[in-house]
Design an enzyme around this catalytic site. Sequence first.
Site, mmCIF file in Angstrom:
data_model
loop_
_atom_site.group_PDB
_atom_site.id
_atom_site.type_symbol
_atom_site.label_atom_id
_atom_site.label_comp_id
_atom_site.label_asym_id
_atom_site.label_seq_id
_atom_site.Cartn_x
_atom_site.Cartn_y
_atom_site.Cartn_z
ATOM 1 N N HIS A 209 0.857 -1.212 0.000
ATOM 2 C CA HIS A 209 0.000 0.000 0.000
ATOM 3 C C HIS A 209 0.883 1.250 0.000
ATOM 4 C CE1 HIS A 209 -3.928 2.038 1.197
ATOM 5 N NE2 HIS A 209 -3.033 3.011 1.109
ATOM 6 N N TRP B 207 0.492 13.901 3.292
ATOM 7 C CA TRP B 207 -0.065 13.181 4.436
ATOM 8 C C TRP B 207 1.002 12.747 5.443
ATOM 9 C CZ3 TRP B 207 -1.689 12.703 -0.586
ATOM 10 C CH2 TRP B 207 -3.016 13.074 -0.844
ATOM 11 N N HIS C 259 1.334 5.295 -2.282
ATOM 12 C CA HIS C 259 0.777 6.239 -3.265
ATOM 13 C C HIS C 259 1.946 6.847 -4.045
ATOM 14 C CE1 HIS C 259 -3.396 6.440 -1.511
ATOM 15 N NE2 HIS C 259 -2.727 5.879 -0.510
ATOM 16 N N HIS D 114 -9.701 1.857 0.571
ATOM 17 C CA HIS D 114 -9.416 2.684 1.747
ATOM 18 C C HIS D 114 -10.707 2.682 2.563
ATOM 19 C CE1 HIS D 114 -5.920 4.094 -0.414
ATOM 20 N NE2 HIS D 114 -5.581 4.903 0.571
ATOM 21 N N GLU E 255 -10.937 4.988 7.231
ATOM 22 C CA GLU E 255 -9.678 5.604 7.659
ATOM 23 C C GLU E 255 -10.010 6.863 8.438
ATOM 24 O OE1 GLU E 255 -6.972 6.749 4.558
ATOM 25 O OE2 GLU E 255 -5.297 6.999 5.945
ATOM 26 N N GLN F 190 -9.659 9.213 -5.010
ATOM 27 C CA GLN F 190 -9.279 10.026 -3.841
ATOM 28 C C GLN F 190 -10.406 10.935 -3.355
ATOM 29 O OE1 GLN F 190 -5.697 10.806 -2.164
ATOM 30 N NE2 GLN F 190 -7.496 11.040 -0.861
ATOM 31 N N ASP G 238 2.362 3.425 2.944
ATOM 32 C CA ASP G 238 1.339 4.410 2.576
ATOM 33 C C ASP G 238 1.927 5.620 1.856
ATOM 34 O OD1 ASP G 238 -1.229 5.291 2.239
ATOM 35 O OD2 ASP G 238 -1.608 5.760 4.332
HETATM 36 FE FE FE2 Z 1 -3.536 5.121 1.364
#
Ligand code: FE2
Length: 441
Positions: free
Chosen positions: A75, A333, A77, A228, A231, A170, A327
């Site tokens: 996982h 993030w 991005h 996702h 979360e 997203q 992630d």
């Molecule tokens: Fe993610």
Amino acid sequence: MNAIAPNVLAPNPLAPNHIINARLRGRSGLFSLHWNDGVIRAIAPQDGPIAVTAQHTDGLDAEGKLVIPPLVEPHIHLDATLTAGEPNWNLSGTLFEGIERWAERKARVTRDDTKSRAHRTIRMLAANGIQHVRTHVDVTEPGLGTLQAMLEVRDEARELVDLQIVAFPQEGIESFANGRALMREAVEMGADVVGGIPHFENTRDQGVSSLHFLMELAERHDRLVDVHCDETDDPHSRFLEVLAELTRVKDMGARVTASHTTAMGSYDNAYCFKLFRLLKQAGLSFVSCPTESIHLQGRFDSYPKRRGLTRVPELDRAGLNVCFAQDSIVDPWYPLGNGNILRILDAGLHICHMLGHEDLQRALDFVTDHGARAMALGEGYGIEVGRPANLVLLSAASDYELLRTQGHALASIRHGRLIMRRSLSEVSWAETSTQPSQACS
Ligand code: FE2
């Protein structure tokens, strides 16, 4: 050169054909592994350590250290990596401000920018022994230029990694303009996995209908699923039960992953008791991203502060497949990260209260076999005769020692070819009254 120096050395170091003195997880003693044409041909137990001789010049000497199948990153991005602070930093540290900051950066994204950052990050992952990567790619973008760029990266990066691409909405499926059409188009363009973000949709009804839509899309096009899911710290975010029930009914457990599920850390035990019964019937996989979750979650708490992670040990003890992932690497993030999933494993075991002796003996499961199962790698993964000669030499002889010493991947072999070697720095000692051998390393 007639002998194998530490770790690797051969006249043609890019094309070794065997490893001696390897320790394998779950098996006692030392082993020699042989391969050709990129396939493992033999795994032979040794009577004891083998001394390096001239006949080993096409090989590697593991020196009694672990040889494992590649580390797995299930996982990440890649389309957002290496963008933190461009143009603004996420000052609140929340997931929601991360989405706002990303929307600003997204306006400046170009095809070359996306590809360059993705390739740089893949090299960081490969430098740490990772060869299997699942990346979520934002498809809430008219034209889907980022997805096209990442599909090109998938082909261009094959020498280093196998890349699975998730069509990740997203900004939502139901609450984003043309969200369903964009998801359909992303799958038709070649996305391997169908994603979702039900807790971010505007209403609970939209979240539920987004799950029905994406599961049917995956079923119709024979794709994997990675959502996702929940979360958030909100204990009322309960889309996992919907995803699990759809997975159970469609009998797709081996092909579905729920990522994050951090709300489970805030569910009460009575609800979880009922939920776990369904999760076991569904048989889906779970991904936890411990460094990112402990950074982003708990942001609305004063004290006591929640850790904001899903119930990793409880899922594991229930027989469900759960793994760790990074992630983000330096994005809106999460401002840190270097591609080393062993750092994530270390943090995850601490945060999840998993430093018990038994967990330490099998810690690598959470970044190898479990990740491979979530990615449905099947017989393309693992140290068995007939499987790809994808192997990673580590700097320690056991899971426990690797964690204790904060060890590293020393070499990575992919389809029989050496693609990465790492040298570790050594400590030099001045004369002291205590001999170095008496000190603990
Ligand atoms: Fe993610």
